[in-house]
Design an enzyme around this catalytic site. Sequence first.
Site, PDB file in Angstrom:
ATOM      1  N   LYS A 179      30.995  49.504   1.639  1.00  0.00           N
ATOM      2  CA  LYS A 179      31.787  50.543   2.314  1.00  0.00           C
ATOM      3  C   LYS A 179      33.046  49.943   2.935  1.00  0.00           C
ATOM      4  O   LYS A 179      34.148  50.457   2.730  1.00  0.00           O
ATOM      5  CB  LYS A 179      30.949  51.236   3.409  1.00  0.00           C
ATOM      6  CG  LYS A 179      29.688  51.920   2.893  1.00  0.00           C
ATOM      7  CD  LYS A 179      28.930  52.619   4.000  1.00  0.00           C
ATOM      8  CE  LYS A 179      28.366  51.696   5.064  1.00  0.00           C
ATOM      9  NZ  LYS A 179      27.312  50.769   4.591  1.00  0.00           N
ATOM     10  N   ARG A 191      27.218  37.831   2.954  1.00  0.00           N
ATOM     11  CA  ARG A 191      28.090  38.127   4.095  1.00  0.00           C
ATOM     12  C   ARG A 191      27.654  37.340   5.324  1.00  0.00           C
ATOM     13  O   ARG A 191      28.486  36.937   6.134  1.00  0.00           O
ATOM     14  CB  ARG A 191      28.041  39.639   4.386  1.00  0.00           C
ATOM     15  CG  ARG A 191      29.031  40.069   5.437  1.00  0.00           C
ATOM     16  CD  ARG A 191      29.118  41.587   5.567  1.00  0.00           C
ATOM     17  NE  ARG A 191      27.967  42.143   6.275  1.00  0.00           N
ATOM     18  CZ  ARG A 191      27.765  43.440   6.470  1.00  0.00           C
ATOM     19  NH1 ARG A 191      28.638  44.328   5.992  1.00  0.00           N
ATOM     20  NH2 ARG A 191      26.713  43.866   7.130  1.00  0.00           N
ATOM     21  N   ARG A 218      24.575  59.047   9.846  1.00  0.00           N
ATOM     22  CA  ARG A 218      23.336  58.350   9.492  1.00  0.00           C
ATOM     23  C   ARG A 218      22.208  59.348   9.301  1.00  0.00           C
ATOM     24  O   ARG A 218      21.193  59.031   8.703  1.00  0.00           O
ATOM     25  CB  ARG A 218      22.915  57.394  10.611  1.00  0.00           C
ATOM     26  CG  ARG A 218      23.913  56.304  10.891  1.00  0.00           C
ATOM     27  CD  ARG A 218      23.746  55.145   9.933  1.00  0.00           C
ATOM     28  NE  ARG A 218      24.905  54.278  10.031  1.00  0.00           N
ATOM     29  CZ  ARG A 218      24.869  53.014  10.388  1.00  0.00           C
ATOM     30  NH1 ARG A 218      23.737  52.449  10.667  1.00  0.00           N
ATOM     31  NH2 ARG A 218      25.966  52.309  10.437  1.00  0.00           N
ATOM     32  N   ARG A 233      16.983  47.436   8.351  1.00  0.00           N
ATOM     33  CA  ARG A 233      18.121  48.335   8.135  1.00  0.00           C
ATOM     34  C   ARG A 233      17.989  49.072   6.800  1.00  0.00           C
ATOM     35  O   ARG A 233      18.355  50.241   6.700  1.00  0.00           O
ATOM     36  CB  ARG A 233      19.438  47.542   8.193  1.00  0.00           C
ATOM     37  CG  ARG A 233      19.826  47.190   9.627  1.00  0.00           C
ATOM     38  CD  ARG A 233      20.761  46.010   9.675  1.00  0.00           C
ATOM     39  NE  ARG A 233      22.053  46.276   9.106  1.00  0.00           N
ATOM     40  CZ  ARG A 233      22.849  45.343   8.604  1.00  0.00           C
ATOM     41  NH1 ARG A 233      22.469  44.083   8.576  1.00  0.00           N
ATOM     42  NH2 ARG A 233      24.022  45.662   8.124  1.00  0.00           N
TER      43      ARG A 233
HETATM   44  N1  LIG Z   1      31.413  45.249  -5.570  1.00  0.00           N
HETATM   45  C1  LIG Z   1      31.023  44.153  -4.928  1.00  0.00           C
HETATM   46  N2  LIG Z   1      30.530  43.109  -5.621  1.00  0.00           N
HETATM   47  C2  LIG Z   1      30.121  41.998  -4.965  1.00  0.00           C
HETATM   48  N3  LIG Z   1      30.174  41.817  -3.635  1.00  0.00           N
HETATM   49  C3  LIG Z   1      30.670  42.825  -2.884  1.00  0.00           C
HETATM   50  C4  LIG Z   1      31.113  44.044  -3.475  1.00  0.00           C
HETATM   51  N4  LIG Z   1      31.556  44.855  -2.480  1.00  0.00           N
HETATM   52  C5  LIG Z   1      31.390  44.182  -1.329  1.00  0.00           C
HETATM   53  N5  LIG Z   1      30.868  42.957  -1.564  1.00  0.00           N
HETATM   54  C6  LIG Z   1      30.506  41.941  -0.580  1.00  0.00           C
HETATM   55  C7  LIG Z   1      31.441  41.836   0.588  1.00  0.00           C
HETATM   56  C8  LIG Z   1      30.513  41.532   1.733  1.00  0.00           C
HETATM   57  O1  LIG Z   1      30.270  40.137   1.828  1.00  0.00           O
HETATM   58  C9  LIG Z   1      29.198  42.211   1.369  1.00  0.00           C
HETATM   59  C10 LIG Z   1      28.990  43.567   2.025  1.00  0.00           C
HETATM   60  O2  LIG Z   1      30.139  44.388   1.836  1.00  0.00           O
HETATM   61  P1  LIG Z   1      30.658  45.331   2.999  1.00  0.00           P
HETATM   62  O3  LIG Z   1      31.936  45.928   2.503  1.00  0.00           O
HETATM   63  O4  LIG Z   1      30.682  44.589   4.296  1.00  0.00           O
HETATM   64  O5  LIG Z   1      29.476  46.420   3.001  1.00  0.00           O
HETATM   65  P2  LIG Z   1      29.127  47.576   4.052  1.00  0.00           P
HETATM   66  O6  LIG Z   1      30.373  47.827   4.871  1.00  0.00           O
HETATM   67  O7  LIG Z   1      28.748  48.748   3.208  1.00  0.00           O
HETATM   68  O8  LIG Z   1      27.962  47.073   4.846  1.00  0.00           O
HETATM   69  O9  LIG Z   1      29.235  42.348  -0.046  1.00  0.00           O
HETATM   70 MG   LIG Z   2      30.629  47.884   6.995  1.00  0.00          MG
END
Ligand SMILES: Nc1ncnc2c1ncn2[C@H]1C[C@H](O)[C@@H](COP(=O)(O)OP(=O)(O)O)O1
Ligand SMILES: [Mg+2]
Length: 210
Positions: free
Chosen positions: A33, A145, A110, A162
């Site tokens: 997201k 992450r 949520r 979660r």
């Molecule tokens: N399409 C994709 N392929 C691989 N990794 C991805 C991805 N989109 C996001 N990520 C990685 C970036 C972050 O380290 C982790 C979580 O992404 P995020 O954007 O923080 O998720 P969210 O905000 O939904 O919790 O995954």
């Molecule tokens: Mg987020």
Amino acid sequence: MAPTVERKKIDLAPLKAANVPIFFIVGGPGSGKGTQCDKIVAKYGLTHLSSGDLLRDEVKSGSPRGAQLTAIMESGALVPLEVVLDLVKEAMLIAIEKGSKGFLIDGYPREVAQGQQFESEIQEAKLVLFFDVAEETLVKRLLGRAETSGRADDNIDTIKKRLHTFVTSTAPVVDYYESKGKLVRINAEGSVDDIFGVVVANLDKVTSKI
Ligand SMILES: Nc1ncnc2c1ncn2[C@H]1C[C@H](O)[C@@H](COP(=O)(O)OP(=O)(O)O)O1
Ligand SMILES: [Mg+2]
């Protein structure tokens, strides 16, 4: 009993008058997201608000409300729906003053009740973007992450909790907006750019007036 949180009266007139489009962004933790919202902001100039970030920022700010929130979270209780909504409203008003063209509300609702309360008090969402990813992929991304985020909730035990919360409370949100014809289900297993391509195709259909 969990401590209560003070609430101020918020005048929403400027927000309602602006009548800008609002998009809810939902998906499991780690579904991408935040990653996709950053790209949407860069392309469309919408304002990205993450309810989790707003809560974390309020706690960090050291305000009396932040201290009350900390006490609630430490007691294990859920932050009351109205308080999250107050934080979102305040952030939306600030953005509107600065000329925001619309909003990405990330990680909210949520629960179905949160969405209904938001829409009855503020405005209906134009679309709900749902980033659909298998649990296995979510865990993999969150553990990735965790290496850089410094977020206390990016560890395997909390991740499992979660995910469980997501499946039990957020899945009904997806069904609810699907039944209203507002859900855009996006397969988000692919690369960041491929997923963004699908996002753009859907947003272009409804944002021609932005
Ligand atoms: N399409 C994709 N392929 C691989 N990794 C991805 C991805 N989109 C996001 N990520 C990685 C970036 C972050 O380290 C982790 C979580 O992404 P995020 O954007 O923080 O998720 P969210 O905000 O939904 O919790 O995954
Ligand atoms: Mg987020």
